[in-house]
Design a protein around this motif. Structure first.
Motif, PDB file in Angstrom:
ATOM      1  N   PRO A  46       0.874  -1.220  -0.050  1.00 49.52           N
ATOM      2  CA  PRO A  46       0.026   0.021   0.051  1.00 49.52           C
ATOM      3  C   PRO A  46       0.738   1.274  -0.094  1.00 49.52           C
ATOM      4  CG  PRO A  46      -0.125  -1.025   2.242  1.00 49.52           C
ATOM      5  CD  PRO A  46       0.599  -2.065   1.222  1.00 49.52           C
ATOM      6  N   GLU A 176      -1.003  -9.959   3.610  1.00 47.03           N
ATOM      7  CA  GLU A 176      -0.812 -10.382   2.177  1.00 47.03           C
ATOM      8  C   GLU A 176       0.847 -10.878   1.830  1.00 47.03           C
ATOM      9  OE1 GLU A 176      -3.533  -6.907   2.632  1.00 47.03           O
ATOM     10  OE2 GLU A 176      -1.697  -7.495   3.639  1.00 47.03           O
ATOM     11  N   THR A 241      -7.546 -11.145  -0.578  1.00 48.45           N
ATOM     12  CA  THR A 241      -6.969 -10.029   0.087  1.00 48.45           C
ATOM     13  C   THR A 241      -6.997  -8.911  -0.591  1.00 48.45           C
ATOM     14  OG1 THR A 241      -4.717 -10.469  -0.549  1.00 48.45           O
ATOM     15  CG2 THR A 241      -5.635 -11.903   1.442  1.00 48.45           C
ATOM     16  N   SER A 242      -6.159  -7.925   0.023  1.00 50.14           N
ATOM     17  CA  SER A 242      -6.077  -6.397  -0.742  1.00 50.14           C
ATOM     18  C   SER A 242      -5.410  -6.493  -2.059  1.00 50.14           C
ATOM     19  CB  SER A 242      -5.657  -5.244   0.279  1.00 50.14           C
ATOM     20  OG  SER A 242      -4.078  -5.748   0.459  1.00 50.14           O
ATOM     21  N   ARG A 312     -12.188  -3.523 -10.523  1.00 49.59           N
ATOM     22  CA  ARG A 312     -12.914  -3.671  -9.262  1.00 49.59           C
ATOM     23  C   ARG A 312     -14.029  -2.788  -8.963  1.00 49.59           C
ATOM     24  NH1 ARG A 312      -7.251  -4.575  -8.116  1.00 49.59           N
ATOM     25  NH2 ARG A 312      -7.391  -2.584  -7.144  1.00 49.59           N
TER      26      ARG A 312
END
Length: 320
Positions: A46, A176, A241-242, A312
């Motif tokens: 991130p 992650e 997951t992200s 997404r």
């Protein structure tokens, strides 16, 4: 007048090590996979790093991987000489002296770890140091010659790079990063056991207790299937997951379906069939396993792009 005899004797000296020999010590093909997975771990995190910081971090991770490879070649020179696949490596071939390989590996290790700590953070540097230690000492010096579970446990060394990349960007270990680690960790046994199925003579000659040597090819084929099936939920779980998403899940479903089908095919083959076609199916499975891992991490990378984020959002809009 006495005879004067001149003794002209040509002594064959070992070839002097060249730049290419030291590059070979780094195991460039293995390093390329390390660099790619570490880069993906860094880019899907991130946090965003400055490109120069990211580049420096990847260079030092690559150097660390190369250092581990050099230490592996130094220690394994005796068995490398007995295996066709490894006999031409610099140390067994005599182009690099064992002491040179050891010094090269230790020196690069220190440089890579220290510089990664300065360029990124000391948690990432510590993980890199542990990875080098695990591969060079735990796997190479102990597990490889001690147990047929060498690849199962030793696979952790190759699974750390994406986690290190993630920690470079974030400064901490997230779920992650753990799942990227687990993906490679679970992938490693079927990948290497497929290689062992058609290179078993090498491992037998070198007295390396690979599963094919200690338990036979029949048991190895079953193990390949079991670990492949255990790999599937890990691969698909990472997509929830992200760092996952529709693109990753679509790629993962296709790749895992093909991988399971290949493992099933291997499990049903007899040695007569395998020898008749010179282990064609085993070699194909091994080659596809490389594509399998590359495809998953490429899909992670695609999911980190703005295009995938837009996709997404559309799925979310339609409640999918």
């Amino acid at each position: 007048m006495s005879d004067i005899r001149v003794d002209i004797t040509h002594k064959t000296e070992p070839a002097e090590a060249g730049f290419g020999d030291f590059v070979a010590l780094l195991k460039p093909r293995v390093m390329s996979l390390v660099v790619f997975t570490a880069l993906v771990g860094l880019l899907v995190a991130p946090n965003t790093l400055h490109p120069i910081e990211a580049f420096a971090a990847i260079v030092f991770i690559a150097l660390g991987a190369g250092a581990a490879g050099a230490l592996n070649m130094w220690w394994d020179a005796d068995i490398d000489r007995q295996m066709r696949r490894t006999a031409r490596r610099p140390v067994p071939a005599g182009t690099v002296e064992p002491g040179e390989a050891l010094g090269f590996g230790l020196g690069l290790s220190l440089i890579a770890v220290f510089m990664l700590g300065l360029a990124a953070n000391w948690l990432a540097a510590g993980l890199l140091a542990f990875t080098i230690f695990f591969y060079a000492v735990v796997y190479t010096m102990w597990l490889k010659r001690a147990t047929p579970q060498n690849i199962v446990i030793g696979g952790a060394a190759g699974a750390f790079p994406p986690m290190i990349g993630w920690v470079v960007a974030t400064g901490h270990v997230g779920i992650e990063a753990v799942l990227m680690f687990a993906l490679i960790f679970m992938w490693t046994p079927p990948h290497f056991w497929a290689l062992a199925l058609f290179m078993n003579d090498d491992y037998t000659r070198a007295k390396v207790p690979m599963l094919t040597v200690t338990h036979g090819r029949r048991a190895t084929r079953v193990h390949v299937l079991v670990y492949t099936l255990a790999l599937v939920p890990v691969a698909l779980g990472a997509g929830l997951t992200s760092i996952g998403g529709p693109v990753y899940l679509a790629v993962a479903l296709v790749l895992n379906a093909i991988f399971v089908a290949g493992a099933l095919r291997l499990s049903q083959r007899t040695e007569v069939e395998a020898e008749a076609d010179r282990y064609r199916a085993e070699k194909s499975f091994f080659k596809f396993s490389l594509l399998y891992l590359f495809g998953h991490f490429l899909a992670f990378l695609i999911e980190a792009t703005p295009w995938a984020a837009l996709l997404r959002s559309q799925f979310a809009y339609w409640g999918l």
